[in-house]
Structures are given as structure tokens and as C-alpha cells.
Motif scaffolding. Structure first.
Motif, PDB file in Angstrom:
ATOM      1  N   VAL A 265      71.624  44.716  13.851  1.00 52.20           N
ATOM      2  CA  VAL A 265      72.789  44.756  13.054  1.00 52.20           C
ATOM      3  C   VAL A 265      73.351  46.197  13.276  1.00 52.20           C
ATOM      4  N   ASP A 266      74.558  46.643  13.645  1.00 56.12           N
ATOM      5  CA  ASP A 266      75.019  47.946  13.911  1.00 56.12           C
ATOM      6  C   ASP A 266      75.690  48.608  12.707  1.00 56.12           C
ATOM      7  N   ALA A 267      76.324  47.616  11.850  1.00 55.39           N
ATOM      8  CA  ALA A 267      77.218  48.404  10.963  1.00 55.39           C
ATOM      9  C   ALA A 267      77.476  47.484   9.669  1.00 55.39           C
ATOM     10  N   LEU A 268      77.649  48.130   8.616  1.00 55.97           N
ATOM     11  CA  LEU A 268      78.049  47.428   7.222  1.00 55.97           C
ATOM     12  C   LEU A 268      79.659  47.418   7.228  1.00 55.97           C
ATOM     13  N   GLY A 269      80.204  46.234   7.059  1.00 56.48           N
ATOM     14  CA  GLY A 269      81.682  45.824   6.895  1.00 56.48           C
ATOM     15  C   GLY A 269      81.692  46.124   5.332  1.00 56.48           C
ATOM     16  N   VAL A 270      82.340  47.120   4.834  1.00 55.92           N
ATOM     17  CA  VAL A 270      82.600  47.367   3.420  1.00 55.92           C
ATOM     18  C   VAL A 270      84.095  46.755   3.255  1.00 55.92           C
ATOM     19  N   GLN A 271      84.177  45.475   2.675  1.00 58.10           N
ATOM     20  CA  GLN A 271      85.380  44.966   2.672  1.00 58.10           C
ATOM     21  C   GLN A 271      86.630  45.722   1.825  1.00 58.10           C
ATOM     22  N   SER A 272      86.030  46.153   0.710  1.00 60.28           N
ATOM     23  CA  SER A 272      87.029  47.099   0.084  1.00 60.28           C
ATOM     24  C   SER A 272      88.204  46.320  -0.555  1.00 60.28           C
ATOM     25  N   HIS A 273      88.044  45.306  -1.052  1.00 64.70           N
ATOM     26  CA  HIS A 273      89.092  44.610  -2.111  1.00 64.70           C
ATOM     27  C   HIS A 273      88.818  45.303  -3.365  1.00 64.70           C
ATOM     28  N   LEU A 274      89.671  46.415  -3.478  1.00 63.36           N
ATOM     29  CA  LEU A 274      89.422  47.229  -4.958  1.00 63.36           C
ATOM     30  C   LEU A 274      90.162  46.553  -5.688  1.00 63.36           C
ATOM     31  N   ILE A 275      89.458  46.784  -6.948  1.00 60.20           N
ATOM     32  CA  ILE A 275      90.377  46.324  -8.351  1.00 60.20           C
ATOM     33  C   ILE A 275      90.760  47.528  -9.338  1.00 60.20           C
ATOM     34  N   ALA A 276      92.020  47.758  -9.429  1.00 63.00           N
ATOM     35  CA  ALA A 276      92.562  48.542 -10.313  1.00 63.00           C
ATOM     36  C   ALA A 276      92.509  48.096 -11.879  1.00 63.00           C
ATOM     37  N   GLN A 277      91.559  48.543 -12.407  1.00 64.61           N
ATOM     38  CA  GLN A 277      91.499  48.200 -13.837  1.00 64.61           C
ATOM     39  C   GLN A 277      90.980  49.215 -14.751  1.00 64.61           C
ATOM     40  N   GLY A 278      91.106  48.776 -16.020  1.00 66.99           N
ATOM     41  CA  GLY A 278      90.636  50.016 -16.849  1.00 66.99           C
ATOM     42  C   GLY A 278      89.511  50.750 -16.905  1.00 66.99           C
ATOM     43  N   ALA A 279      88.339  50.288 -16.363  1.00 63.45           N
ATOM     44  CA  ALA A 279      87.046  50.927 -16.308  1.00 63.45           C
ATOM     45  C   ALA A 279      87.018  51.759 -15.152  1.00 63.45           C
ATOM     46  N   ALA A 280      86.456  52.955 -15.212  1.00 66.30           N
ATOM     47  CA  ALA A 280      86.649  53.796 -13.961  1.00 66.30           C
ATOM     48  C   ALA A 280      85.572  53.319 -12.854  1.00 66.30           C
ATOM     49  N   PRO A 281      85.805  53.592 -11.649  1.00 68.63           N
ATOM     50  CA  PRO A 281      84.916  52.982 -10.717  1.00 68.63           C
ATOM     51  C   PRO A 281      83.685  54.152 -10.660  1.00 68.63           C
TER      52      PRO A 281
ATOM     53  N   ASP B  67      92.331  46.049   0.302  1.00 70.51           N
ATOM     54  CA  ASP B  67      93.584  45.885  -0.361  1.00 70.51           C
ATOM     55  C   ASP B  67      93.284  46.243  -1.813  1.00 70.51           C
ATOM     56  N   VAL B  68      94.130  46.288  -2.758  1.00 73.60           N
ATOM     57  CA  VAL B  68      94.112  46.553  -4.097  1.00 73.60           C
ATOM     58  C   VAL B  68      94.734  45.514  -5.015  1.00 73.60           C
ATOM     59  N   ARG B  69      93.529  45.049  -5.943  1.00 71.69           N
ATOM     60  CA  ARG B  69      94.104  44.032  -6.978  1.00 71.69           C
ATOM     61  C   ARG B  69      94.868  44.913  -8.262  1.00 71.69           C
ATOM     62  N   ASP B  70      95.949  44.452  -8.415  1.00 72.78           N
ATOM     63  CA  ASP B  70      96.609  45.428  -9.231  1.00 72.78           C
ATOM     64  C   ASP B  70      96.744  44.867 -10.702  1.00 72.78           C
ATOM     65  N   ARG B  71      95.792  43.792 -11.096  1.00 72.59           N
ATOM     66  CA  ARG B  71      96.182  43.255 -12.121  1.00 72.59           C
ATOM     67  C   ARG B  71      96.012  44.217 -13.622  1.00 72.59           C
ATOM     68  N   GLY B  72      95.392  45.308 -13.509  1.00 71.21           N
ATOM     69  CA  GLY B  72      95.071  46.407 -14.530  1.00 71.21           C
ATOM     70  C   GLY B  72      95.996  47.345 -14.570  1.00 71.21           C
ATOM     71  N   LEU B  73      96.965  47.294 -13.944  1.00 69.62           N
ATOM     72  CA  LEU B  73      98.178  48.212 -13.721  1.00 69.62           C
ATOM     73  C   LEU B  73      99.281  47.839 -14.607  1.00 69.62           C
ATOM     74  N   PRO B  74     100.392  48.526 -15.006  1.00 73.14           N
ATOM     75  CA  PRO B  74     101.488  47.938 -15.799  1.00 73.14           C
ATOM     76  C   PRO B  74     102.169  47.065 -14.671  1.00 73.14           C
ATOM     77  N   ARG B  75     103.138  46.485 -15.048  1.00 71.93           N
ATOM     78  CA  ARG B  75     104.164  45.633 -14.314  1.00 71.93           C
ATOM     79  C   ARG B  75     105.157  46.491 -13.726  1.00 71.93           C
TER      80      ARG B  75
END
Ligand code: XIL
Length: 390
Positions: free
Chosen positions: A243-259, A284-292
Motif C-alpha cells: 500500500v503506497d498511500a492513504l486516500g483522505v476523502q475529505s468530505h468535510l462538514i461545516a458544522q457548529g463544533a470546531a474541527p 467537498d464541503v457539506r454546508d448544512r451547518g452554515l446559514p442559507r
């Protein structure tokens, strides 16, 4: 030293850079040069996206294809190389849609990642595999099914794919244990199955980067998932699995709690310390925790992304950055995780009107701020066809 079957990475980057300039179709890509691919190439990196074959978010959509050409020097098929698409049955392969993407990428001077050779989760395997009858010798029949699949796909794309997600998401997020499927149960264990998949891929695709890809992330709630991925990567190193690498998918979630920045840094440091390279494979970023309101939402997505990329690109082991779609309108998040207020999600660098958003500027700024990837780490796997640790 075995020469990689594909052209050397510097040549590929140069070609891709040329293609980006040449392909800027007037009125189609509004972002002024330099493109994200050019910014990445200047750092010894690549920028790219997932893309489909069809006429929506795919290469058959001329406007979307032009944007891909303008911004990317690497592509990955969003669904077309999964078993569900490639394997209508145990005895058949359907390469048509995946071939269309690979041909598009090649004609545009772009590299291609393969996604994926084994998604070891029941939900993501073809329906015919559920309750599949492996006969009187299930272990060898299942191993044969798996290795035939991997060999066939690797040989079909010989010399044309630079990096494969060999195994996708086999660590369960709830407790970090390994998922079981019909194939891994028949083989007699998930770790053995993962090991077999990688060894088969290494033999069938020497000189290609082999990646374990998963979605553990930096938000609170990912602790067990991260720990499980580390355990898997350690176990694979112990076995000498290639195994050469870890694929870090990075589907981030923008939410109240800090990363959990510190825990995340520790996690990546542990991965790198084991000799794995890193690929940001599906950002990509899931923006459900951000204002409309769009301006505030776009600013929130961009700020989160900038923090994330600044951290991730501080590791020289990270050279490839791929987003999971360039335009909001075609993003899987619209269906997979719609906002509760019904507003379309805005987690991609471009909006539904092909207009660049603050997220694109954030990615550009982070790549510009990143230090050049050191030449001495230029793809050990590509130079030797071996893992770093083996
Ligand atoms: C997603 C696709 O974007 C969707 O179109 C499909 O319905 C489901 O899969 N992690 C992965 C990707 O590894 O393959 C997923 O892609 C997104 C999450």
C-alpha cells in the motif's frame, strides 16, 4: 530500477499544463488563468476532480468538459469504475462509460486515478453479489472472483492509470472494526481480503500508486474511525502489504463544533510516519451547518477549506488534490445530503452557473502558499514499483 509504464510525472504535468492553456474555451471557464492545475503543477502537485461519463456532471456535457480541461490535470471516474458499473454479472465487464472518461482525460493531457477495485461494504457492491453462491470451495472461488476482477481492470487500463484506490472504506466508522461482505466472508477475513487485493494490484499494475481510501475526517465523532484506519494501516505494514498511500476523502462538514485540528494532525502524522503518502481524493464541503444566505455560506465553506488545505498541504507527502465534482449543480451532496431548508448545497468550487466561488479562490490560495513538493519524494512507488516500506 523499473521504469513506470506511464510517462514520467514531470512530463505529464508539463503536458497537462499545456492542455489547460490550450483548452480554455472562450466564455466557458470564467476563472482567469492560472488554473488550479497550473498552480498545482508549479508546486509539483496535481489538481483534479471526479467526473461522470454522462451528459450531466460528465465528460459528455461539453460545458462541464471544458471546465474540467480548464482547471484539472487529473480526473477520477465518479462511479464508472466501481463494481456496480463495471460488473453487470460475475462473468461480464462493461468498460464503456469508464473508457469514455479515460479517453477524455488522455485526449486532454490529464492523468487518471482509478476508483475503486474493491469497495468492501455490502451496500456498495453489486446486487448479484448478495447471497452469491461461491460453491463448494468458497474461499478459492471468492479469491478468484476478486483477483480476476482486479487483474482484468488493471490490464485493461495498463499504462493509462497512475493511481488506484484498491480498497475503499472497509473500516466501520462506528467502532473502527473491519466491514464484512460476501467476498470477504467467503475468503475468510477482511484483512486477508484487503491484503490479497493489494498484492494482486501490485502484480497486475506495477509502477502504479496503490491507495487505501476512506472518509475518516477531522470533525468530532470520527475518533473510532480514525483509530480503526490507523490499526488497518499498521496491520498492512506488518504484513508487508503493498500500500503506497492513504486516500483522505475529505468530505468535510461545516458544522457548529470546531474541527479537531490537533487530533487530525496527530492522525496524519501517524500515517506519514508509517511511510504512507497522502492523496486528497474526494474533497467537498457539506454546508448544512452554515446559514442559507449565499455570501455567508460561501465564505464559511471557503474559510473551512483554507484551514484544511493549509494543514494537509503542509505534508510534502500530499501531492494530489481532487475534488468530488467541480460544480454544485452536479454534486452528489444534492441528493445524498440535502439541506434541511431545501436550498441547494454549495460545497464545490463552482456554482450551478459555472461561476467560480470563494472556495475556488481558497484552494488556489492554499496551493499557492504550499511549499513545492520535494523532488526526492517524487513517487517512490512510480520509480521502483515497490512500496516504500517493503
Ligand atoms: C458517490 C457518488 O458520488 C454517487 O454518485 C453515488 O451514488 C455513490 O457514491 N465516497 C466514495 C465515493 O468513495 O465513491 C462516493 O461517491 C462518495 C463517498
Amino acid at each position: 530500477m523499473i521504469a513506470p509504464p506511464h510517462c514520467d510525472r514531470r512530463t505529464a504535468l508539463r503536458l497537462a499544463g499545456t492542455a489547460v492553456i490550450g483548452a480554455m474555451a472562450p466564455g466557458l471557464a470564467r476563472a482567469a488563468p492560472p488554473s488550479l492545475a497550473q498552480l498545482a503543477a508549479a508546486k509539483g502537485m496535481r489538481f483534479g476532480s471526479a467526473v461522470a461519463a454522462h451528459a450531466g456532471g460528465g465528460v459528455a456535457n461539453p460545458r462541464y468538459a471544458a471546465l474540467m480541461r480548464a482547471e484539472c490535470n487529473i480526473l477520477v471516474p465518479e462511479n464508472e469504475m466501481k463494481w456496480q458499473a463495471l460488473r453487470p454479472s460475475a462473468h461480464a465487464f462493461n468498460f464503456g462509460p469508464a473508457d469514455a472518461i479515460v479517453a477524455f482525460a488522455e485526449s486532454s493531457g490529464m492523468a487518471v486515478r482509478g476508483h475503486n477495485l474493491l469497495w468492501n461494504r455490502p451496500k456498495w457492491q453489486p446486487a448479484w453479489l448478495e447471497g452469491y453462491d461461491f460453491g463448494v470451495r468458497p474461499a478459492s472461488a471468492a479469491a478468484d472472483l476478486l483477483t480476476t476482477h482486479i487483474r482484468t481492470v488493471c490490464e485493461h487500463y495498463h499504462g493509462r492509470i497512475t493511481s488506484f484506490d484498491v480498497v475503499n472504506e472497509t473500516v466501520l466508522p462506528e467502532d473502527g472494526s473491519l466491514a464484512r461482505t460476501a467476498i470477504s466472508d467467503a475468503i475468510g477475513g477482511t484483512l486477508d481480503t484487503v491484503d490479497l487485493a493489494f498484492r494482486t494490484a501490485r502484480a497486475a499494475a506495477p509502477g502504479v500508486q496503490l491507495v487505501y481510501n476512506d472518509y475518516m475526517s477531522w470533525e468530532p465523532g470520527n475518533e473510532a474511525h480514525r483509530a480503526g484506519v490507523l490499526r488497518l494501516l499498521e496491520a498492512l505494514r506488518k504484513r508487508g502489504t503493498p500500500v503506497d498511500a492513504l486516500g483522505v476523502q475529505s468530505h468535510l462538514i461545516a458544522q457548529g463544533a470546531a474541527p479537531q485540528q490537533r487530533a487530525w494532525r496527530d492522525f496524519i502524522a501517524a500515517v506519514v510516519a508509517m511511510g504512507y503518502d497522502l492523496v486528497i481524493s474526494e474533497f467537498d464541503v457539506r454546508d448544512r451547518g452554515l446559514p442559507r444566505a449565499i455570501a455567508a455560506r460561501d465564505a464559511g465553506v471557503a474559510a473551512l477549506a483554507r484551514d484544511y488545505f493549509d494543514m494537509m498541504l503542509s505534508w510534502p507527502q500530499c501531492r494530489d488534490v481532487l475534488v468530488w465534482g467541480l460544480c454544485d449543480s452536479f454534486s452528489w451532496l444534492q441528493g445524498f445530503e440535502p439541506r434541511s431548508d431545501g436550498a441547494p448545497t454549495r460545497g464545490c468550487p463552482y456554482d450551478g452557473d459555472y461561476t467560480a466561488k470563494p472556495l475556488r479562490a481558497a484552494i488556489a490560495a492554499a496551493i499557492t502558499a504550499a511549499s513545492p513538493r520535494p523532488a526526492d519524494r517524487l513517487a517512490d512507488w512510480a520509480r521502483t514499483g515497490q512500496t516504500i516500506a517493503s
